[in-house]
Design a protein around this motif. Sequence first.
Motif, PDB file in Angstrom:
ATOM      1  N   THR A  64      -3.622  -6.587   6.190  1.00  0.00           N
ATOM      2  CA  THR A  64      -2.494  -6.717   7.108  1.00  0.00           C
ATOM      3  C   THR A  64      -2.854  -7.608   8.297  1.00  0.00           C
ATOM      4  O   THR A  64      -3.934  -7.502   8.860  1.00  0.00           O
ATOM      5  CB  THR A  64      -2.051  -5.339   7.625  1.00  0.00           C
ATOM      6  OG1 THR A  64      -1.846  -4.468   6.503  1.00  0.00           O
ATOM      7  CG2 THR A  64      -0.766  -5.434   8.421  1.00  0.00           C
ATOM      8  N   GLY A  97      -3.809 -16.565   0.203  1.00  0.00           N
ATOM      9  CA  GLY A  97      -2.641 -15.767  -0.130  1.00  0.00           C
ATOM     10  C   GLY A  97      -1.899 -15.214   1.058  1.00  0.00           C
ATOM     11  O   GLY A  97      -1.383 -14.085   1.017  1.00  0.00           O
ATOM     12  N   THR A  99       0.995 -14.444   3.610  1.00  0.00           N
ATOM     13  CA  THR A  99       2.445 -14.382   3.769  1.00  0.00           C
ATOM     14  C   THR A  99       2.745 -14.081   5.226  1.00  0.00           C
ATOM     15  O   THR A  99       2.258 -13.076   5.758  1.00  0.00           O
ATOM     16  CB  THR A  99       3.062 -13.281   2.880  1.00  0.00           C
ATOM     17  OG1 THR A  99       2.858 -13.609   1.511  1.00  0.00           O
ATOM     18  CG2 THR A  99       4.559 -13.145   3.146  1.00  0.00           C
ATOM     19  N   SER A 162      -4.432 -11.798   1.081  1.00  0.00           N
ATOM     20  CA  SER A 162      -5.140 -11.139  -0.017  1.00  0.00           C
ATOM     21  C   SER A 162      -6.613 -11.007   0.364  1.00  0.00           C
ATOM     22  O   SER A 162      -7.301 -12.009   0.564  1.00  0.00           O
ATOM     23  CB  SER A 162      -5.009 -11.951  -1.308  1.00  0.00           C
ATOM     24  OG  SER A 162      -5.951 -11.529  -2.268  1.00  0.00           O
ATOM     25  N   ARG A 245       3.843  -3.837 -10.701  1.00  0.00           N
ATOM     26  CA  ARG A 245       4.731  -4.916 -10.272  1.00  0.00           C
ATOM     27  C   ARG A 245       6.182  -4.435 -10.284  1.00  0.00           C
ATOM     28  O   ARG A 245       6.634  -3.820 -11.252  1.00  0.00           O
ATOM     29  CB  ARG A 245       4.561  -6.131 -11.179  1.00  0.00           C
ATOM     30  CG  ARG A 245       3.177  -6.754 -11.080  1.00  0.00           C
ATOM     31  CD  ARG A 245       3.085  -8.037 -11.865  1.00  0.00           C
ATOM     32  NE  ARG A 245       1.758  -8.639 -11.705  1.00  0.00           N
ATOM     33  CZ  ARG A 245       1.430  -9.844 -12.145  1.00  0.00           C
ATOM     34  NH1 ARG A 245       2.350 -10.571 -12.789  1.00  0.00           N
ATOM     35  NH2 ARG A 245       0.225 -10.319 -11.957  1.00  0.00           N
ATOM     36  N   LYS A 264       3.532  -3.162   2.374  1.00  0.00           N
ATOM     37  CA  LYS A 264       3.972  -4.533   2.157  1.00  0.00           C
ATOM     38  C   LYS A 264       3.983  -4.830   0.667  1.00  0.00           C
ATOM     39  O   LYS A 264       3.238  -4.198  -0.111  1.00  0.00           O
ATOM     40  CB  LYS A 264       3.098  -5.534   2.907  1.00  0.00           C
ATOM     41  CG  LYS A 264       1.731  -5.838   2.302  1.00  0.00           C
ATOM     42  CD  LYS A 264       0.652  -4.852   2.650  1.00  0.00           C
ATOM     43  CE  LYS A 264       0.381  -4.835   4.128  1.00  0.00           C
ATOM     44  NZ  LYS A 264      -0.664  -3.834   4.460  1.00  0.00           N
ATOM     45  N   GLN A 265       4.832  -5.789   0.268  1.00  0.00           N
ATOM     46  CA  GLN A 265       4.935  -6.177  -1.134  1.00  0.00           C
ATOM     47  C   GLN A 265       4.493  -7.621  -1.298  1.00  0.00           C
ATOM     48  O   GLN A 265       4.963  -8.519  -0.587  1.00  0.00           O
ATOM     49  CB  GLN A 265       6.366  -6.001  -1.651  1.00  0.00           C
ATOM     50  CG  GLN A 265       6.503  -6.263  -3.148  1.00  0.00           C
ATOM     51  CD  GLN A 265       7.893  -5.976  -3.688  1.00  0.00           C
ATOM     52  OE1 GLN A 265       8.876  -5.976  -2.938  1.00  0.00           O
ATOM     53  NE2 GLN A 265       7.998  -5.724  -4.983  1.00  0.00           N
ATOM     54  N   PHE A 266       3.601  -7.857  -2.247  1.00  0.00           N
ATOM     55  CA  PHE A 266       3.076  -9.186  -2.494  1.00  0.00           C
ATOM     56  C   PHE A 266       4.009  -9.980  -3.406  1.00  0.00           C
ATOM     57  O   PHE A 266       4.914  -9.425  -4.039  1.00  0.00           O
ATOM     58  CB  PHE A 266       1.674  -9.098  -3.104  1.00  0.00           C
ATOM     59  CG  PHE A 266       0.604  -8.747  -2.113  1.00  0.00           C
ATOM     60  CD1 PHE A 266      -0.220  -9.734  -1.581  1.00  0.00           C
ATOM     61  CD2 PHE A 266       0.422  -7.439  -1.690  1.00  0.00           C
ATOM     62  CE1 PHE A 266      -1.202  -9.419  -0.661  1.00  0.00           C
ATOM     63  CE2 PHE A 266      -0.554  -7.112  -0.771  1.00  0.00           C
ATOM     64  CZ  PHE A 266      -1.365  -8.105  -0.248  1.00  0.00           C
ATOM     65  N   ALA A 267       3.763 -11.276  -3.486  1.00  0.00           N
ATOM     66  CA  ALA A 267       4.625 -12.158  -4.257  1.00  0.00           C
ATOM     67  C   ALA A 267       4.645 -11.802  -5.742  1.00  0.00           C
ATOM     68  O   ALA A 267       5.633 -12.061  -6.437  1.00  0.00           O
ATOM     69  CB  ALA A 267       4.179 -13.608  -4.081  1.00  0.00           C
ATOM     70  N   ASN A 268       3.574 -11.198  -6.241  1.00  0.00           N
ATOM     71  CA  ASN A 268       3.539 -10.839  -7.664  1.00  0.00           C
ATOM     72  C   ASN A 268       4.269  -9.535  -7.954  1.00  0.00           C
ATOM     73  O   ASN A 268       4.304  -9.076  -9.100  1.00  0.00           O
ATOM     74  CB  ASN A 268       2.099 -10.761  -8.174  1.00  0.00           C
ATOM     75  CG  ASN A 268       1.310  -9.618  -7.550  1.00  0.00           C
ATOM     76  OD1 ASN A 268       1.811  -8.893  -6.698  1.00  0.00           O
ATOM     77  ND2 ASN A 268       0.065  -9.477  -7.964  1.00  0.00           N
TER      78      ASN A 268
END
Length: 394
Positions: A64, A97, A99, A162, A245, A264-268
């Motif tokens: 974070t 990675g 965001t 990441s 996912r 939090k939610q990652f792009a994948n």
Amino acid sequence: MPSLSPPSSPGTVSAPVSSFDALVVGGGLHGCAVALFLSRSGMRVALVERGGLCREASGTNAGTLTMQMTRAALIPYALEAHRMWAAAPQWLGHHVGVTVCDGLSLAFTEREAGMLEERAQARHAAGAPIEIVGREAARRIEPGLSRWPILASHCSIDGFASAYLTGLAFRRALLEAGTRLFEHTPVTGAEAESGGYVVHTANRTALRARRLVLAGGVWIEEMAGWLGIRLPVRALVNQLAVTERLPPVMRTVVGVASGLLSLKQFANGTAVIGGGWQAAGDRARGGDALLPDRLVGNLRLACHAIPAFRAARLTRTWAGLEAETRDALPAVGPLPRHPGAFVCGSVHSGFTSGPWMAKLLADRILEREPAMPLFPPDRLIDEPAGEPLPGISS
């Protein structure tokens, strides 16, 4: 932000294996960043790590990058570090990675609302772009939010990286800068000698350097003990979990006023759920047992904030260590009575502020004026004043 340009081509170490300008013990985020900045400034640098780079505490955290969980005194440092994270490919030379997004900290009760307002005011006064918003405004910022929050603090610069990619990126950058890496090389001790310091490793290799940087996170207490210093460091053992996912269910970083949620939610599509719920373990054993009731509490809180997670399944849970000093402020600066020796670590929310803290210390070691004050460990050390030990000036 100062220029942090990556080198134009890979470098090599021309010095003998046992002799360096600077030796960094601890290959987490702080140690890697200090070693990188020193190497790029022309020093012959060795980095010693008992495992793989950024695979201990720096590799097991949630990644974070937040102002909401950063103490007010560290906000100016976190703001500079956030700019570094957002521009990581430009100065580090590799993607990690990152965001960058909005962040919300939620209050579900009147008591939490009071905590939220007090903390938001202190952090805003320190320079963070944080403001208090009502329930409907919060739901406009984060459409996935439940109807239960009564208040929220909103920060327009939040985000995450990441942890895994960060370790890979620093390893590549360090090799390109010519840093000599000693991974999977436990250190058994260190001592001052004429002209600098010598570090002893488990494979009986003796590494010497004019300057020594202890960057071992929760293990800084043990490392300082090598030089006869008692520098107490508390080891937190945080539980985390990651989901399978999912379709996009959130677009912000979400926490709560109590500090018991980081979501939090990652792009994948995977989501990381944390927030400081403690597991069993210590600095010697690491996180050796998860506590199911606390895991359930963490998951319930995540679902209370973002209802879509009720349909999610977990794929993995783990525990990671976090270092904290008794005043919850970092230990970053020179060690007293030990010329040429420094410490860098124990930064609460250290992933957020780490690169900037390391840059400041590197400037100090390079005899440049740091852009912001350091956090010398003198205030934390439990030992009487004494005569300086052998060593050299930094």
